[in-house]
Scaffold this active site. Structure first.
Site, PDB file in Angstrom:
ATOM      1  N   ARG A   1      -2.510 -14.319   4.464  1.00  0.00           N
ATOM      2  CA  ARG A   1      -3.229 -13.645   5.554  1.00  0.00           C
ATOM      3  C   ARG A   1      -2.472 -13.826   6.881  1.00  0.00           C
ATOM      4  NH1 ARG A   1      -7.219  -9.989   4.279  1.00  0.00           N
ATOM      5  NH2 ARG A   1      -8.070 -10.395   6.336  1.00  0.00           N
ATOM      6  N   HIS A   7      -2.179  -5.376   1.577  1.00  0.00           N
ATOM      7  CA  HIS A   7      -3.489  -5.983   1.378  1.00  0.00           C
ATOM      8  C   HIS A   7      -3.281  -7.417   0.943  1.00  0.00           C
ATOM      9  CE1 HIS A   7      -7.435  -6.977  -0.316  1.00  0.00           C
ATOM     10  NE2 HIS A   7      -6.762  -7.468  -1.342  1.00  0.00           N
ATOM     11  N   PHE A  40     -15.735   3.885   7.005  1.00  0.00           N
ATOM     12  CA  PHE A  40     -14.370   4.226   6.595  1.00  0.00           C
ATOM     13  C   PHE A  40     -14.143   4.108   5.083  1.00  0.00           C
ATOM     14  CE2 PHE A  40     -14.445  -0.200   8.128  1.00  0.00           C
ATOM     15  CZ  PHE A  40     -13.988  -0.888   7.010  1.00  0.00           C
ATOM     16  N   ARG A  64       2.248  -6.640   9.146  1.00  0.00           N
ATOM     17  CA  ARG A  64       1.586  -5.450   9.693  1.00  0.00           C
ATOM     18  C   ARG A  64       2.181  -5.043  11.030  1.00  0.00           C
ATOM     19  NH1 ARG A  64      -4.467  -6.970   7.441  1.00  0.00           N
ATOM     20  NH2 ARG A  64      -4.381  -5.602   5.612  1.00  0.00           N
ATOM     21  N   TYR A 102     -12.575  -1.855  -3.622  1.00  0.00           N
ATOM     22  CA  TYR A 102     -13.051  -2.036  -2.234  1.00  0.00           C
ATOM     23  C   TYR A 102     -14.577  -1.979  -2.125  1.00  0.00           C
ATOM     24  CZ  TYR A 102      -8.609  -2.014   0.439  1.00  0.00           C
ATOM     25  OH  TYR A 102      -7.399  -2.334   1.024  1.00  0.00           O
ATOM     26  N   ASN A 124      -1.957   0.252   6.932  1.00  0.00           N
ATOM     27  CA  ASN A 124      -1.477  -1.046   7.422  1.00  0.00           C
ATOM     28  C   ASN A 124      -0.614  -1.791   6.404  1.00  0.00           C
ATOM     29  OD1 ASN A 124      -3.535  -1.822   5.736  1.00  0.00           O
ATOM     30  ND2 ASN A 124      -4.817  -2.703   7.334  1.00  0.00           N
ATOM     31  N   LYS A 157       0.823  -1.217   0.000  1.00  0.00           N
ATOM     32  CA  LYS A 157       0.000   0.000   0.000  1.00  0.00           C
ATOM     33  C   LYS A 157       0.863   1.277   0.000  1.00  0.00           C
ATOM     34  CE  LYS A 157      -4.031  -2.123   2.293  1.00  0.00           C
ATOM     35  NZ  LYS A 157      -4.987  -1.992   3.427  1.00  0.00           N
ATOM     36  N   GLU A 174      -9.827 -10.492  -7.645  1.00  0.00           N
ATOM     37  CA  GLU A 174      -8.856  -9.401  -7.497  1.00  0.00           C
ATOM     38  C   GLU A 174      -7.694  -9.526  -8.491  1.00  0.00           C
ATOM     39  OE1 GLU A 174      -9.769  -8.629  -2.741  1.00  0.00           O
ATOM     40  OE2 GLU A 174      -7.773  -9.284  -3.341  1.00  0.00           O
TER      41      GLU A 174
HETATM   42  P1  ATP Z   1      -7.240  -5.626   3.360  1.00  0.00           P
HETATM   43  O1  ATP Z   1      -8.547  -5.876   2.651  1.00  0.00           O
HETATM   44  O2  ATP Z   1      -6.671  -4.258   3.074  1.00  0.00           O
HETATM   45  O3  ATP Z   1      -6.253  -6.737   3.136  1.00  0.00           O
HETATM   46  P2  ATP Z   1      -8.299  -6.681   5.787  1.00  0.00           P
HETATM   47  O4  ATP Z   1      -8.866  -7.735   4.901  1.00  0.00           O
HETATM   48  O5  ATP Z   1      -7.432  -7.097   6.910  1.00  0.00           O
HETATM   49  O6  ATP Z   1      -7.492  -5.621   4.921  1.00  0.00           O
HETATM   50  P3  ATP Z   1     -10.870  -5.415   5.726  1.00  0.00           P
HETATM   51  O7  ATP Z   1     -11.906  -5.680   6.731  1.00  0.00           O
HETATM   52  O8  ATP Z   1     -11.011  -6.016   4.356  1.00  0.00           O
HETATM   53  O9  ATP Z   1      -9.455  -5.786   6.364  1.00  0.00           O
HETATM   54  O10 ATP Z   1     -10.753  -3.842   5.596  1.00  0.00           O
HETATM   55  C1  ATP Z   1     -10.147  -3.230   4.450  1.00  0.00           C
HETATM   56  C2  ATP Z   1      -9.295  -2.082   4.916  1.00  0.00           C
HETATM   57  O11 ATP Z   1     -10.141  -1.109   5.490  1.00  0.00           O
HETATM   58  C3  ATP Z   1      -8.283  -2.442   6.009  1.00  0.00           C
HETATM   59  O12 ATP Z   1      -7.040  -2.834   5.472  1.00  0.00           O
HETATM   60  C4  ATP Z   1      -8.168  -1.151   6.793  1.00  0.00           C
HETATM   61  O13 ATP Z   1      -7.167  -0.313   6.254  1.00  0.00           O
HETATM   62  C5  ATP Z   1      -9.511  -0.499   6.594  1.00  0.00           C
HETATM   63  N1  ATP Z   1     -10.333  -0.695   7.799  1.00  0.00           N
HETATM   64  C6  ATP Z   1     -10.901  -1.827   8.204  1.00  0.00           C
HETATM   65  N2  ATP Z   1     -11.576  -1.652   9.360  1.00  0.00           N
HETATM   66  C7  ATP Z   1     -11.406  -0.350   9.672  1.00  0.00           C
HETATM   67  C8  ATP Z   1     -11.841   0.474  10.744  1.00  0.00           C
HETATM   68  N3  ATP Z   1     -12.582  -0.015  11.742  1.00  0.00           N
HETATM   69  N4  ATP Z   1     -11.461   1.769  10.745  1.00  0.00           N
HETATM   70  C9  ATP Z   1     -10.701   2.275   9.755  1.00  0.00           C
HETATM   71  N5  ATP Z   1     -10.255   1.544   8.704  1.00  0.00           N
HETATM   72  C10 ATP Z   1     -10.597   0.264   8.678  1.00  0.00           C
HETATM   73 MG    MG Z   2      -9.988  -7.311   3.147  1.00  0.00          MG
END
Ligand code: ATP
Ligand code: MG
Length: 136
Positions: A88, A118, A60, A105, A52, A115, A12, A129
């Site tokens: 993961r 992805h 968010f 992370r 997304y 973070n 990212k 994706e």
């Molecule tokens: P990613 O999809 O980026 O790999 P993830 O699968 O661990 O991350 P998701 O639940 O898919 O998490 O959320 C996508 C992204 O949205 C996260 O990477 C994070 O940056 C953001 N995000 C998730 N939850 C929150 C929250 N509560 N507040 C702010 N940002 C959030």
């Molecule tokens: Mg995700």
């Protein structure tokens, strides 16, 4: 029985900006992921919104899409036995504060929004994706 999978990984903007690209790739290679395809790009906000889309009802969502399109990212197809879950695990929890020692992370993440990486969360989403970024 072999279960070789492909998954999508993104380095990212926060990590690219801090020149962590090579270091993060080394983590993948050390953990026996093959980098099958890769490219460095910057998304338009509309493309981040599409990527997304599953999160479009979340509070968010707007910030997340602004952030993902805020600078260059490195998009990769990773291949390994059980690549989706293995990636993961290597990434760690969404919030770097909760991520386990040794995870990407934990090592590189700044905050829940910055973070650093992805990773696809299921084999179906990995296919979608990979197609999103590498359909030619
Ligand atoms: P990613 O999809 O980026 O790999 P993830 O699968 O661990 O991350 P998701 O639940 O898919 O998490 O959320 C996508 C992204 O949205 C996260 O990477 C994070 O940056 C953001 N995000 C998730 N939850 C929150 C929250 N509560 N507040 C702010 N940002 C959030
Ligand atoms: Mg995700």
């Amino acid at each position: 029985m072999s279960n070789i999978e492909q998954t999508l990984s993104i380095i990212k903007p926060d990590a690219v900006e801090r020149n962590l690209e090579n270091e993060i790739k080394e983590n993948f290679k050390r953990n026996n992921f093959k980098i099958i395809k890769e490219k460095k790009i910057q998304l338009e906000k509309s493309e981040a919104e599409k990527f997304y889309k599953v999160h479009e009802t979340k509070p968010f969502y707007n910030d997340l899409c602004t952030y993902l399109s805020s600078g260059p990212i490195v998009v990769m197809v990773l291949e390994k036995e059980a690549a989706v879950i293995e990636n993961r695990k290597l990434m760690g929890s969404t919030d770097p504060k909760e991520a386990a020692d040794g995870t990407l992370r934990k090592k590189y993440g700044i905050s829940i929004d910055k973070n650093s990486v992805h990773g696809s969360d299921s084999l179906d989403n990995a296919k979608t994706e990979i197609d999103f970024f590498f359909r030619d």
